[in-house]
Design a protein around this motif. Structure first.
Motif, short mmCIF file in Angstrom:
data_model
loop_
_atom_site.label_atom_id
_atom_site.label_comp_id
_atom_site.label_asym_id
_atom_site.label_seq_id
_atom_site.Cartn_x
_atom_site.Cartn_y
_atom_site.Cartn_z
N GLN A 35 0.84 -1.18 0.00
CA GLN A 35 0.00 0.00 0.00
C GLN A 35 0.88 1.24 0.00
O GLN A 35 1.93 1.25 0.62
CB GLN A 35 -0.90 0.01 1.23
CG GLN A 35 -1.85 -1.15 1.29
CD GLN A 35 -2.69 -1.14 2.56
OE1 GLN A 35 -2.56 -0.26 3.39
NE2 GLN A 35 -3.53 -2.13 2.70
N ALA A 36 0.45 2.26 -0.66
CA ALA A 36 1.16 3.53 -0.70
C ALA A 36 0.11 4.64 -0.59
O ALA A 36 -0.46 5.05 -1.59
CB ALA A 36 1.96 3.66 -1.99
N PRO A 37 -0.13 5.12 0.63
CA PRO A 37 -1.19 6.11 0.81
C PRO A 37 -0.88 7.47 0.18
O PRO A 37 -1.80 8.24 -0.09
CB PRO A 37 -1.33 6.22 2.32
CG PRO A 37 -0.04 5.73 2.87
CD PRO A 37 0.48 4.72 1.88
N HIS A 38 0.39 7.76 -0.05
CA HIS A 38 0.77 9.04 -0.66
C HIS A 38 1.17 8.81 -2.12
O HIS A 38 1.77 7.80 -2.45
CB HIS A 38 1.94 9.68 0.09
CG HIS A 38 1.62 9.98 1.52
ND1 HIS A 38 0.79 10.99 1.90
CD2 HIS A 38 2.04 9.39 2.67
CE1 HIS A 38 0.71 11.03 3.23
NE2 HIS A 38 1.46 10.06 3.71
N ARG A 39 0.87 9.78 -2.97
CA ARG A 39 1.17 9.64 -4.40
C ARG A 39 2.48 10.30 -4.81
O ARG A 39 2.96 10.08 -5.91
CB ARG A 39 0.03 10.28 -5.22
CG ARG A 39 -1.34 9.68 -4.99
CD ARG A 39 -1.60 8.43 -5.74
NE ARG A 39 -1.44 8.69 -7.17
CZ ARG A 39 -1.28 7.74 -8.07
NH1 ARG A 39 -1.27 6.50 -7.71
NH2 ARG A 39 -1.15 8.04 -9.34
N ASN A 40 3.06 11.11 -3.93
CA ASN A 40 4.29 11.83 -4.27
C ASN A 40 5.40 11.46 -3.30
O ASN A 40 5.15 11.12 -2.15
CB ASN A 40 4.04 13.34 -4.23
CG ASN A 40 3.03 13.76 -5.28
OD1 ASN A 40 3.37 13.94 -6.42
ND2 ASN A 40 1.78 13.89 -4.88
N LEU A 41 6.64 11.56 -3.81
CA LEU A 41 7.81 11.18 -3.03
C LEU A 41 8.92 12.19 -3.25
O LEU A 41 9.10 12.70 -4.36
CB LEU A 41 8.29 9.79 -3.50
CG LEU A 41 9.56 9.25 -2.87
CD1 LEU A 41 9.26 8.77 -1.45
CD2 LEU A 41 10.11 8.11 -3.71
N VAL A 42 9.67 12.46 -2.19
CA VAL A 42 10.89 13.26 -2.30
C VAL A 42 11.99 12.55 -1.52
O VAL A 42 11.74 11.97 -0.47
CB VAL A 42 10.69 14.71 -1.79
CG1 VAL A 42 10.32 14.75 -0.32
CG2 VAL A 42 11.91 15.56 -2.07
N VAL A 43 13.20 12.56 -2.09
CA VAL A 43 14.36 11.99 -1.41
C VAL A 43 15.45 13.06 -1.40
O VAL A 43 15.84 13.58 -2.45
CB VAL A 43 14.87 10.71 -2.11
CG1 VAL A 43 16.10 10.18 -1.38
CG2 VAL A 43 13.77 9.66 -2.19
N LEU A 44 15.92 13.39 -0.19
CA LEU A 44 16.99 14.35 0.00
C LEU A 44 18.22 13.62 0.48
O LEU A 44 18.12 12.66 1.25
CB LEU A 44 16.60 15.40 1.05
CG LEU A 44 15.24 16.07 0.89
CD1 LEU A 44 14.97 16.99 2.08
CD2 LEU A 44 15.17 16.83 -0.41
N SER A 45 19.40 14.05 0.07
CA SER A 45 20.65 13.45 0.49
C SER A 45 21.45 14.46 1.32
O SER A 45 21.50 15.65 0.96
CB SER A 45 21.46 13.04 -0.74
OG SER A 45 22.73 12.55 -0.37
#
Length: 95
Positions: free
Chosen positions: A49-59
Motif C-alpha cells: 500500500q502507498a497512501p501518498h502519491r508523491n515522493l521526495v528523497v533528499l541526500s
C-alpha cells in the motif's frame, strides 16, 4: 563514507502553496550539504500500500546535517506553509 537521507511521502492538498514550498526548500538545504535526489509522482503500485502519491528523497552528508537542517530557522519558517499545502510524512535514514 556513509550518507544520510530524508524520505518524504506526500499528498498534495493545495498545489499553489506546494509549488511555493518546493521553490523555497532548496536554499534551506545548501548550508547543510543537502541536495534533492528525487521528486516524483507514483507511476504504479507494484506491491503493498502507498497512501501518498508523491515522493521526495533528499541526500545529506550525515544524520547530524539532517538534524541541523530540520532545526534551522530557514526550514522551520517553511513548516507552516508545508503543512498547509500537503500531508507529509518525513523519515531520516542512514546508509
Amino acid at each position: 563514507m556513509s550518507r544520510a537521507y530524508v524520505v518524504g511521502n506526500v499528498t498534495i492538498r493545495d498545489a499553489d502553496k506546494w509549488a511555493q514550498y518546493v521553490a523555497e526548500v532548496p536554499d534551506t538545504l545548501t548550508p547543510w550539504g543537502g541536495e534533492i535526489l528525487l521528486r516524483g509522482r507514483q507511476a504504479a503500485l507494484l506491491a503493498g500500500q502507498a497512501p501518498h502519491r508523491n515522493l521526495v528523497v533528499l541526500s545529506f552528508p550525515d544524520l547530524d546535517a539532517i538534524d541541523r537542517w530540520y532545526a534551522s530557522a530557514a526550514y522551520q519558517a517553511l513548516i507552516s506553509l508545508r503543512d498547509e499545502a500537503a500531508t507529509v510524512d518525513l523519515a531520516a535514514y542512514e546508509a
